[in-house]
Enzyme design. Structure first.
Site, PDB file in Angstrom:
ATOM      1  N   CYS A   1       0.811  -1.222   0.000  1.00 33.39           N
ATOM      2  CA  CYS A   1       0.000   0.000   0.000  1.00 33.39           C
ATOM      3  C   CYS A   1       0.842   1.269   0.000  1.00 33.39           C
ATOM      4  CB  CYS A   1      -0.952   0.000   1.198  1.00 33.39           C
ATOM      5  SG  CYS A   1      -2.086  -1.410   1.186  1.00 33.39           S
TER       6      CYS A   1
ATOM      7  N   LYS B   1      -8.365  -0.478  10.358  1.00 33.39           N
ATOM      8  CA  LYS B   1      -8.316  -1.510   9.326  1.00 33.39           C
ATOM      9  C   LYS B   1      -7.324  -2.571   9.775  1.00 33.39           C
ATOM     10  CE  LYS B   1      -7.297  -2.391   4.490  1.00 33.39           C
ATOM     11  NZ  LYS B   1      -7.029  -1.834   3.167  1.00 33.39           N
TER      12      LYS B   1
ATOM     13  N   ARG C   1      -8.307  -9.564  -2.974  1.00 35.02           N
ATOM     14  CA  ARG C   1      -6.959  -9.537  -3.570  1.00 35.02           C
ATOM     15  C   ARG C   1      -6.918 -10.342  -4.861  1.00 35.02           C
ATOM     16  NH1 ARG C   1      -3.464  -9.588   2.094  1.00 35.02           N
ATOM     17  NH2 ARG C   1      -4.405  -7.656   2.854  1.00 35.02           N
TER      18      ARG C   1
ATOM     19  N   ARG D   1       1.006  -7.390   5.298  1.00 36.82           N
ATOM     20  CA  ARG D   1       0.662  -5.995   5.585  1.00 36.82           C
ATOM     21  C   ARG D   1       0.677  -5.679   7.089  1.00 36.82           C
ATOM     22  NH1 ARG D   1      -0.797  -5.101   0.407  1.00 36.82           N
ATOM     23  NH2 ARG D   1      -2.803  -5.766  -0.449  1.00 36.82           N
TER      24      ARG D   1
ATOM     25  N   GLU E   1      -6.272   4.915  16.792  1.00 37.71           N
ATOM     26  CA  GLU E   1      -6.247   5.186  15.349  1.00 37.71           C
ATOM     27  C   GLU E   1      -7.402   6.104  14.947  1.00 37.71           C
ATOM     28  OE1 GLU E   1      -4.320   4.710  12.931  1.00 37.71           O
ATOM     29  OE2 GLU E   1      -2.999   3.013  13.306  1.00 37.71           O
TER      30      GLU E   1
ATOM     31  N   LYS F   1     -12.975  -2.094   9.710  1.00 36.50           N
ATOM     32  CA  LYS F   1     -12.930  -3.074   8.639  1.00 36.50           C
ATOM     33  C   LYS F   1     -12.005  -4.212   9.025  1.00 36.50           C
ATOM     34  CE  LYS F   1     -11.112  -3.511   4.014  1.00 36.50           C
ATOM     35  NZ  LYS F   1     -10.215  -2.963   3.060  1.00 36.50           N
TER      36      LYS F   1
ATOM     37  N   SER G   1     -14.792  -8.759   1.447  1.00 38.81           N
ATOM     38  CA  SER G   1     -14.935  -9.835   0.466  1.00 38.81           C
ATOM     39  C   SER G   1     -14.996 -11.222   1.099  1.00 38.81           C
ATOM     40  CB  SER G   1     -13.783  -9.761  -0.535  1.00 38.81           C
ATOM     41  OG  SER G   1     -12.533  -9.841   0.138  1.00 38.81           O
TER      42      SER G   1
ATOM     43  N   TYR H   1     -20.972  -6.127  -0.293  1.00 36.96           N
ATOM     44  CA  TYR H   1     -21.219  -6.745  -1.601  1.00 36.96           C
ATOM     45  C   TYR H   1     -22.651  -7.274  -1.686  1.00 36.96           C
ATOM     46  CZ  TYR H   1     -16.207  -6.238  -1.723  1.00 36.96           C
ATOM     47  OH  TYR H   1     -14.949  -5.695  -1.678  1.00 36.96           O
TER      48      TYR H   1
END
Ligand code: PBG
Length: 324
Positions: free
Chosen positions: A130, A195, A205, A217, A233, A248, A274, A313
């Site tokens: 990222c 996140k 991904r 990550r 955060e 998330k 996802s 979704y």
């Protein structure tokens, strides 16, 4: 002695009583639908691990967005799969990049639909991280400049909101300053504040071909074990100018959502990602769970935990079920 005076079942006897005493409701105006945009013309290719979700080329994505608008869904979040990837993720901030072209097409076709742009480099870098790499690590401060450029080009293309998802320190403030300098004082920032470094992003991904080519990550996304750190955060993002904060994934982090709702007085979003979609969809396709009921139950749970906005979704399915 509560019983027999108190009988909670009295209020559950029929649907009229149940709906009269219902604490949480879910409405289509809370939903945001994620959409993937890819190179080419006339492309509508199904994402294998996310059945029913497609990668759309720019010429077709506007039609899909008109359908989304016609269902009453207020907005979409767009993810881009660029023509080419490089070490700097330069297609992310190309004024004529895939996402910038898609935004222009969608805003022209459906001006009332809110278009949110995911502001990040991972879909655009050849290494899949990222941010930019320096000495084998993701360089925080060098990445900020590129994120700010990405956000400005997205706003210039017509994005209604920008949504930084990179988890670099200081990116909200940097993006706010860059937007303001270019005359976009009115463009809100939806910050992916808490996140987590999650295995639930697996299907995404695949969809965006954005899995990191080395390492993981964990040096920028949060440790799934941490709740207090999420509050820190979020507090930092609000201080830096975030208008909407987000947690998330959603379902595995309902405790974080609930705590964030109690501690902060800004709009709170949740991203049902996802992998959450894929788990439900796979079980439903096997006939192991009731698809419609489990969709609505998962969404009401996220709402009940405190999210006012849900990226999912299942947005189109939920809109159909809610208007049935
Ligand atoms: C990063 C980004 C990711 C998702 C949204 N924005 C992937 C990642 O961090 O690996 C995941 C969304 C999902 O899984 O549905 N640009």
């Amino acid at each position: 002695m509560a019983f027999p005076i108190h009988r909670p079942r009295r209020l559950r006897r029929n649907e009229a009583l149940r709906s009269l005493t219902r604490e949480t409701t879910l409405g289509v105006p809370s939903l945001i639908y994620p959409i993937f945009v890819c190179p080419g013309r006339g492309v509508r290719s199904e994402i294998q691990s996310m059945p029913g979700n497609y990668r759309w080329s720019v010429d077709l994505v506007a039609e899909e967005c008109k359908m989304v608008r016609d269902m009453g869904i207020p907005g979409v979040i767009l993810f881009g799969i660029p023509e080419r990837k490089d070490a700097q993720g330069s297609c992310a901030y190309d004024p004529d990049g895939i996402i910038q072209r898609a935004v222009r097409a969608v805003k022209k076709a459906a001006p009332e639909l809110l278009v949110i742009c995911d502001t990040c480099l991972d879909e655009y870098t050849d290494h899949g991280h990222c941010g930019v790499i320096k000495d084998g690590e993701v360089d925080n401060d060098a990445t900020l400049e590129l994120l700010a450029r990405a956000a400005v080009t997205q706003a210039e293309a017509g994005a209604d909101l920008v949504a930084p998802s990179d988890m670099m320190d200081g990116r909200v403030g940097r993006i706010r300053a860059a937007l303001d300098k270019r005359g976009f004082q009115q463009t809100p920032i939806l910050a992916y504040s808490a996140k987590y470094a999650s295995a639930f992003y697996g299907p995404f991904r695949e969809a965006a071909d954005s899995a990191p080519k080395f390492g993981d990550r964990k040096s920028y996304q949060m440790d799934p074990a941490n709740q207090r750190e999420a509050m820190r955060e979020i507090a930092l993002d609000i201080e830096e100018g975030a208008d909407i904060i987000m947690v998330k994934p959603a379902m595995p982090y309902l405790d974080v959502l609930a705590l964030a709702r109690r501690e902060f007085d800004v709009p709170l979003a949740a991203y049902q990602v996802s992998g959450e979609f894929a788990l439900i969809e796979a079980a439903a396709r096997n006939g192991w769970v009731e698809r419609d009921r489990i969709i609505m139950e998962s969404l009401i749970s996220i709402k009940r935990a405190g999210a006012g906005i849900i990226l999912t979704y299942f947005a189109k399915d939920a809109a159909r079920l809610l208007s049935a």
